[in-house]
Structures are given as structure tokens and as C-alpha cells.
Design a protein around this motif. Structure first.
Motif, PDB file in Angstrom:
ATOM      1  N   TYR A   1      -4.172  12.299  10.742  1.00 39.25           N
ATOM      2  CA  TYR A   1      -3.039  11.576  10.184  1.00 39.25           C
ATOM      3  C   TYR A   1      -3.366  10.087  10.173  1.00 39.25           C
ATOM      4  CZ  TYR A   1      -0.768  15.971  11.605  1.00 39.25           C
ATOM      5  OH  TYR A   1      -0.452  17.291  11.793  1.00 39.25           O
ATOM      6  N   GLU A   2      -2.856   9.368   9.191  1.00 36.72           N
ATOM      7  CA  GLU A   2      -3.170   7.950   9.043  1.00 36.72           C
ATOM      8  C   GLU A   2      -2.142   7.083   9.780  1.00 36.72           C
ATOM      9  OE1 GLU A   2      -4.927  10.607   6.664  1.00 36.72           O
ATOM     10  OE2 GLU A   2      -2.886  10.033   6.101  1.00 36.72           O
ATOM     11  N   TYR A   3      -1.930   7.403  11.050  1.00 37.58           N
ATOM     12  CA  TYR A   3      -0.979   6.636  11.850  1.00 37.58           C
ATOM     13  C   TYR A   3      -1.394   5.163  11.941  1.00 37.58           C
ATOM     14  CZ  TYR A   3       0.986  11.041  13.718  1.00 37.58           C
ATOM     15  OH  TYR A   3       1.591  12.259  13.869  1.00 37.58           O
ATOM     16  N   ASP A   4      -2.608   4.928  12.424  1.00 41.04           N
ATOM     17  CA  ASP A   4      -3.069   3.564  12.691  1.00 41.04           C
ATOM     18  C   ASP A   4      -3.474   2.822  11.429  1.00 41.04           C
ATOM     19  OD1 ASP A   4      -2.694   3.900  15.439  1.00 41.04           O
ATOM     20  OD2 ASP A   4      -4.694   4.744  15.704  1.00 41.04           O
ATOM     21  N   GLU A   5      -3.909   3.555  10.406  1.00 43.10           N
ATOM     22  CA  GLU A   5      -4.372   2.916   9.179  1.00 43.10           C
ATOM     23  C   GLU A   5      -3.214   2.520   8.260  1.00 43.10           C
ATOM     24  OE1 GLU A   5      -7.386   5.905  10.652  1.00 43.10           O
ATOM     25  OE2 GLU A   5      -5.236   5.911  10.206  1.00 43.10           O
ATOM     26  N   ILE A   6      -2.181   3.341   8.179  1.00 39.70           N
ATOM     27  CA  ILE A   6      -1.108   3.119   7.203  1.00 39.70           C
ATOM     28  C   ILE A   6       0.280   3.097   7.841  1.00 39.70           C
ATOM     29  CG2 ILE A   6       0.048   4.066   5.161  1.00 39.70           C
ATOM     30  CD1 ILE A   6      -2.665   5.179   4.285  1.00 39.70           C
ATOM     31  N   GLY A   7       0.603   4.119   8.647  1.00 39.94           N
ATOM     32  CA  GLY A   7       1.977   4.300   9.122  1.00 39.94           C
ATOM     33  C   GLY A   7       2.494   3.190  10.014  1.00 39.94           C
ATOM     34  N   ILE A   8       1.800   2.938  11.130  1.00 39.15           N
ATOM     35  CA  ILE A   8       2.265   1.907  12.058  1.00 39.15           C
ATOM     36  C   ILE A   8       2.169   0.510  11.443  1.00 39.15           C
ATOM     37  CG2 ILE A   8       1.732   0.771  14.252  1.00 39.15           C
ATOM     38  CD1 ILE A   8       1.288   3.525  15.460  1.00 39.15           C
ATOM     39  N   PRO A   9       1.078   0.168  10.708  1.00 40.30           N
ATOM     40  CA  PRO A   9       1.071  -1.134  10.040  1.00 40.30           C
ATOM     41  C   PRO A   9       2.240  -1.320   9.070  1.00 40.30           C
ATOM     42  CG  PRO A   9      -1.154  -0.264  10.122  1.00 40.30           C
ATOM     43  CD  PRO A   9      -0.242   0.838  10.606  1.00 40.30           C
TER      44      PRO A   9
ATOM     45  N   ALA B   1      13.676   3.666   9.991  1.00 39.99           N
ATOM     46  CA  ALA B   1      12.785   4.001   8.886  1.00 39.99           C
ATOM     47  C   ALA B   1      11.850   5.134   9.288  1.00 39.99           C
ATOM     48  CB  ALA B   1      11.967   2.777   8.462  1.00 39.99           C
ATOM     49  N   THR B   2      11.422   5.892   8.279  1.00 43.03           N
ATOM     50  CA  THR B   2      10.478   6.975   8.511  1.00 43.03           C
ATOM     51  C   THR B   2       9.429   6.989   7.415  1.00 43.03           C
ATOM     52  OG1 THR B   2      10.268   9.349   8.979  1.00 43.03           O
ATOM     53  CG2 THR B   2      11.808   8.720   7.239  1.00 43.03           C
ATOM     54  N   ILE B   3       8.231   7.436   7.756  1.00 38.53           N
ATOM     55  CA  ILE B   3       7.137   7.541   6.798  1.00 38.53           C
ATOM     56  C   ILE B   3       6.252   8.721   7.184  1.00 38.53           C
ATOM     57  CG2 ILE B   3       5.804   5.827   8.144  1.00 38.53           C
ATOM     58  CD1 ILE B   3       4.357   5.053   5.560  1.00 38.53           C
ATOM     59  N   LEU B   4       5.764   9.447   6.179  1.00 40.01           N
ATOM     60  CA  LEU B   4       4.828  10.550   6.377  1.00 40.01           C
ATOM     61  C   LEU B   4       3.433  10.098   5.958  1.00 40.01           C
ATOM     62  CD1 LEU B   4       4.133  13.576   6.886  1.00 40.01           C
ATOM     63  CD2 LEU B   4       4.695  13.984   4.492  1.00 40.01           C
ATOM     64  N   VAL B   5       2.458  10.228   6.859  1.00 39.88           N
ATOM     65  CA  VAL B   5       1.076   9.851   6.547  1.00 39.88           C
ATOM     66  C   VAL B   5       0.170  11.049   6.829  1.00 39.88           C
ATOM     67  CG1 VAL B   5       1.275   7.351   6.775  1.00 39.88           C
ATOM     68  CG2 VAL B   5       0.980   8.718   8.835  1.00 39.88           C
TER      69      VAL B   5
ATOM     70  N   LYS C   1       0.831  -1.206   0.000  1.00 38.74           N
ATOM     71  CA  LYS C   1       0.000   0.000   0.000  1.00 38.74           C
ATOM     72  C   LYS C   1       0.868   1.259   0.000  1.00 38.74           C
ATOM     73  CE  LYS C   1      -3.543  -0.133   2.703  1.00 38.74           C
ATOM     74  NZ  LYS C   1      -4.379  -0.108   3.936  1.00 38.74           N
ATOM     75  N   VAL C   2       1.987   1.181   0.704  1.00 41.47           N
ATOM     76  CA  VAL C   2       2.893   2.323   0.791  1.00 41.47           C
ATOM     77  C   VAL C   2       3.839   2.381  -0.400  1.00 41.47           C
ATOM     78  CG1 VAL C   2       4.812   3.323   2.103  1.00 41.47           C
ATOM     79  CG2 VAL C   2       2.767   2.486   3.293  1.00 41.47           C
ATOM     80  N   LEU C   3       4.513   1.283  -0.698  1.00 39.26           N
ATOM     81  CA  LEU C   3       5.549   1.303  -1.723  1.00 39.26           C
ATOM     82  C   LEU C   3       4.984   1.469  -3.127  1.00 39.26           C
ATOM     83  CD1 LEU C   3       8.148  -1.311  -0.408  1.00 39.26           C
ATOM     84  CD2 LEU C   3       7.975   1.137   0.024  1.00 39.26           C
TER      85      LEU C   3
END
Length: 353
Positions: free
Chosen positions: A325-333, A310-314, A14-16
Motif C-alpha cells: 500500500y502507498e501509505y508513506d508515498e501518497i496517503g500520509i503525505p 478525511a479518508t483516502i484509499l492507496v 497527485k491525489v486530486l
């Protein structure tokens, strides 16, 4: 590295598959031991210190370790010295504050350690040890442009107190980096400003610098003495213990502060307990839609060890300070799945003939 990045795990794909919007950077270190020899091999993905991300609470790691180091400069102080900030009534020891920084990422504890040192001293000592680039410019969790630290009231013994002098720090210069202005708007004082959010006066602590600090803590013998943190073995063991201790073992409520609360890799998306044979020495950060974890992960039962940052912006709507922010939906997963994929990869390497 490619095997992990090509994983079909949905949280990773979903991220990559939409990589540009997430500003992902990561650095993985493979650790090989052969007798007394130790070889660290780094693998990177989209790593670029010129591409800015907000480091949030990851800066607490160098602030904590340098506070521990500074205690050695004064014979009458140690980590069990009790103190409070002038104008405040909360007393803590340095050991208690360092523990809070890692177990639940306490902002107040971090800020007390910053008052003790001052931003300029932190930056100068990191640079002297070869940890660059880095710029600590402000406290966390509160808005304060005050360049002068507050004095500390220190308990020299049961009946005697001392007071530290205020430190006047230099005014931070605006950072000139890619992506230093982000998004399409931000909230300030409940008002929406329809322009990018400017991070140019914020803290700056890129992935490679985070990795440099962690390596100096975990593997100090790989560095020249001038580049190590000046810690006794007792201090280092205390620091390592604080870094991996879970909130429940530091006296916090296990339901509110579950094991993965500040351990994003592998366990961040789960409420399950972390097995006793797995220890994660790390520091996470999350703010302004950015999630970061810098970790040394050890599985004592399977003799696995590796480092991962690693780092990610959501921030899908591009608006900062709106708490969307999509912390629980995208970032932490994503970070949890990433940690599991690297762990599985390491496990397969270990079992290979």
C-alpha cells in the motif's frame, strides 16, 4: 474549502488530479465564536455514506467513549478498576486501555473494551444518541468470528474479584453499499484469490458518523442531553487528555512512536515535534490501504480551532492483504498536506481585518 482543494501542493495535486482511484472523502468544520455564541459550519467534498471505506482503527473512538460511559452504570466500577479477560493474564485498568487506544492505537486495548460492552450494545447506544449510520461487527487485529464476548475478571477491591457475564451478539448482516467489494484480488492464507475483496461483514463507520461522535465529545452543549455521551466532567477531561496526549508523554519510545505517529493531519509526514501550543484531539485508522483521520485541531497561541475528517484509499495494484500500500508515498503525505493547507487557511482568516 475550494481554496484548499485547488492548492498546488504536489502531495494534494497527485491525489486530486486522479481522484477516482483514491476514493477521497472529507468533511471540514469551521468554528466561529462570538462571545457565548458558537457556530459550526460544515463543508464537504465527495461525502457519501453510501460509498464504503474501511474505517480501521477510527472505530476505537466510539468504543472507548462508550466504555467510559458504561462504567457509570455500575457503582463499584470506575476507570481505575483493574481487570483482565478470562483466559488471559494481562491486567490493565480501563484508563490504561483508553490511553493506549489513542496514544499508539493499541488493538488489544480496544478489543478488551469491546469484550466489556459487546457489539450490539455499542451499536444500540450510538443509534440512541443519533449517531448513524454505524455498524461495529468485529474485533481488530485478529480474525475472530466469535459473536460471544469473553468474561472480564474485575478487581472490585484489593482482595475481591468479580466476573462479568459473556454477551451473545447478533450475527452481522452483509452491508449493501457502493464499493463494498474492492480491488481485483486478495491474499488469504498465503494464497492469491483473483476476485474483489468483500468488506460486507466488516465495520462500517462513515465520515459523517465519525464527525458526529467527535462533535459530541468536543461540544456536548450543542446537543440535547439524550444525544450526549453520559460522562462526568472529570471523565470528559480524562478522555480529551487521552485523545491529544502524544506517545512520548504516555511513556512510549519517542523515536519509534514520534509525535506524528497517530496524528496524520499536519504532522504525519514528519518526525518533528508538535509544538506545545498545538493540540490535536483525534483518532486515526489505517488498514487495507485505507487511511483515515478524524480530528479537532487547536492552536492556542493563534486562537485557531477547526475539525477535519478525511479518508483516502492507496492500493495501486488493487490487491488486498499483500502489504503493498502507498501509505508513506501518497496517503500520509496527502493527509498531512491537507491538514497544513486548512491550518494556513484558518490562520489567514484569523489575521484578516
Amino acid at each position: 474549502m475550494n481554496r484548499v482543494l485547488n492548492s498546488q501542493n504536489l502531495s494534494i495535486r497527485k491525489v486530486l488530479d486522479s481522484i477516482d482511484q483514491y476514493e477521497v472523502q472529507l468533511l471540514y468544520t469551521q468554528i466561529d465564536r462570538n462571545g457565548d455564541s458558537l457556530i459550526l459550519t460544515d463543508y464537504e467534498f465527495q461525502l457519501d455514506e453510501r460509498n464504503y471505506f474501511y474505517p480501521a482503527s477510527t472505530v476505537k473512538l466510539p468504543i472507548a467513549v462508550l466504555a467510559l460511559e458504561k462504567l457509570n452504570f455500575t457503582d463499584t466500577l470506575d476507570r481505575d478498576t483493574r481487570y483482565y479477560i478470562e483466559g488471559d493474564s494481562i491486567e490493565n485498568t480501563f484508563a490504561e486501555d483508553i490511553s493506549k487506544v489513542f496514544s499508539v492505537s493499541d488493538n488489544h486495548a480496544n478489543n478488551r473494551l469491546l469484550e466489556y460492552q459487546g457489539q450490539d450494545d455499542i451499536n444500540a447506544r450510538l443509534e440512541a444518541k443519533g449517531v448513524t449510520p454505524v455498524r461495529i461487527s468485529h474485533r481488530l487485529g485478529i480474525h475472530s468470528d466469535d459473536l460471544t464476548t469473553k468474561p472480564l475478571i474485575l478487581y472490585m477491591n484489593d482482595s475481591t474479584t468479580g466476573i462479568s457475564e459473556s454477551i451473545i451478539n447478533s450475527e452481522p448482516l452483509p452491508l449493501n453499499l457502493n464499493g463494498i467489494k474492492k480491488g481485483i484480488g486478495y491474499y488469504k492464507n498465503d494464497s492469491l484469490h483473483s476476485e474483489p475483496f468483500d468488506f460486507s461483514l466488516k465495520n462500517y463507520y462513515p465520515i459523517n458518523s465519525q464527525h458526529q461522535v467527535l462533535k459530541r465529545i468536543i461540544f456536548p452543549d450543542l446537543f440535547d442531553k439524550t444525544q450526549r455521551f453520559n460522562l462526568s466532567e472529570d471523565q470528559r477531561e480524562f478522555l480529551l487528555s487521552a485523545m491529544h496526549t502524544l506517545p512520548k508523554n504516555a511513556g512510549y519510545d519517542a523515536e519509534e512512536y514520534y509525535d506524528g505517529y497517530c496524528k496524520f493531519f499536519i504532522y504525519g509526514d514528519s518526525k518533528e515535534n508538535i509544538p506545545d501550543h498545538i493540540k490535536i484531539y483525534n483518532k486515526v485508522g489505517f488498514a487495507y490501504g485505507t487511511l483515515t483521520d478524524c480530528a479537532y485541531i487547536v492552536d492556542e497561541k493563534n486562537q485557531i480551532e477547526f475539525m477535519l475528517t478525511a479518508t483516502i484509499l492507496v492500493n495501486k495494484d488493487g490487491v488486498f492483504n499483500d502489504d503493498k500500500y502507498e501509505y508513506d508515498e501518497i496517503g500520509i503525505p496527502f493527509l498531512a498536506a491537507l491538514g497544513r493547507e486548512f491550518y494556513k487557511y484558518e490562520l489567514e482568516i484569523k489575521k484578516a481585518p
